[in-house]
Motif scaffolding. Sequence first.
Motif, short mmCIF file in Angstrom:
data_model
loop_
_atom_site.label_atom_id
_atom_site.label_comp_id
_atom_site.label_asym_id
_atom_site.label_seq_id
_atom_site.Cartn_x
_atom_site.Cartn_y
_atom_site.Cartn_z
N GLU A 24 0.51 -1.31 -0.12
CA GLU A 24 -0.42 -0.04 -0.70
C GLU A 24 1.00 1.36 -0.19
OE1 GLU A 24 -3.25 0.47 2.53
OE2 GLU A 24 -3.80 -1.80 2.54
N ARG A 28 0.36 3.50 -2.81
CA ARG A 28 0.54 5.51 -2.75
C ARG A 28 0.89 6.55 -3.58
NH1 ARG A 28 0.02 4.55 2.63
NH2 ARG A 28 -2.56 4.28 2.35
N ASN A 46 -3.92 -7.27 -3.30
CA ASN A 46 -5.34 -6.65 -2.89
C ASN A 46 -5.14 -5.65 -4.47
OD1 ASN A 46 -8.29 -5.35 -3.52
ND2 ASN A 46 -8.21 -5.66 -0.83
N TYR A 47 -4.96 -6.03 -6.34
CA TYR A 47 -5.29 -4.61 -6.63
C TYR A 47 -6.20 -4.14 -6.69
CZ TYR A 47 -0.94 -7.48 -8.36
OH TYR A 47 0.32 -8.49 -8.19
N LYS A 48 -7.35 -3.93 -6.67
CA LYS A 48 -8.57 -3.15 -6.76
C LYS A 48 -8.27 -2.09 -5.99
CE LYS A 48 -13.15 -4.28 -7.96
NZ LYS A 48 -13.93 -4.65 -7.69
N HIS A 49 -8.16 -2.43 -4.27
CA HIS A 49 -7.56 -1.14 -4.01
C HIS A 49 -6.13 -0.58 -4.17
CE1 HIS A 49 -7.06 0.69 0.40
NE2 HIS A 49 -5.97 0.12 0.51
N LEU A 50 -5.18 -1.06 -4.63
CA LEU A 50 -4.18 -0.70 -4.71
C LEU A 50 -4.18 0.75 -5.49
CD1 LEU A 50 -1.72 -3.41 -4.84
CD2 LEU A 50 -2.21 -1.89 -2.78
N TYR A 51 -5.42 0.25 -6.77
CA TYR A 51 -4.95 1.29 -8.11
C TYR A 51 -5.97 2.24 -7.19
CZ TYR A 51 -8.00 2.50 -12.16
OH TYR A 51 -8.21 3.53 -13.13
N THR A 52 -6.82 2.27 -5.70
CA THR A 52 -7.91 3.13 -5.72
C THR A 52 -6.38 4.21 -5.24
OG1 THR A 52 -8.14 2.53 -3.11
CG2 THR A 52 -9.55 2.04 -5.38
N LEU A 53 -5.82 3.76 -4.43
CA LEU A 53 -4.24 4.97 -4.21
C LEU A 53 -3.39 5.54 -4.85
CD1 LEU A 53 -3.34 1.81 -1.11
CD2 LEU A 53 -4.84 4.01 -1.29
N ILE A 75 -10.45 -3.57 -13.52
CA ILE A 75 -10.37 -3.03 -12.26
C ILE A 75 -9.75 -0.96 -12.73
CG2 ILE A 75 -8.79 -2.04 -10.46
CD1 ILE A 75 -8.16 -4.92 -9.54
#
Length: 85
Positions: A24, A28, A46-53, A75
């Motif tokens: 993460e 970021r 969790n690539y979906k979460h990493l994408y949001t960062l 994603i």
Amino acid sequence: PESVIRTDLAGYPSDAVEVVSDPERAARGSYAIVILTEGEPFISLNYKHLYTLMKRPTFLFDGRNGLDLEQLRSIGFNAYGIGKI
């Protein structure tokens, strides 16, 4: 380990690369993720979460060709397998 990375990057300014072990923190504010080694830890991130960062446009380069590029593209990543035609 960081010491190996620093040895490999000898000759570059020490502040040119930040070495972190937390995905993460690494993602970021970044534009790209580059996977250069294989292994379970990279498959189960969790690539979906990493994408949001991350910043946009967002890229992912898979040097081991072990990830589902279509899923990563769904994603939002511009995802590429290195060495694939």
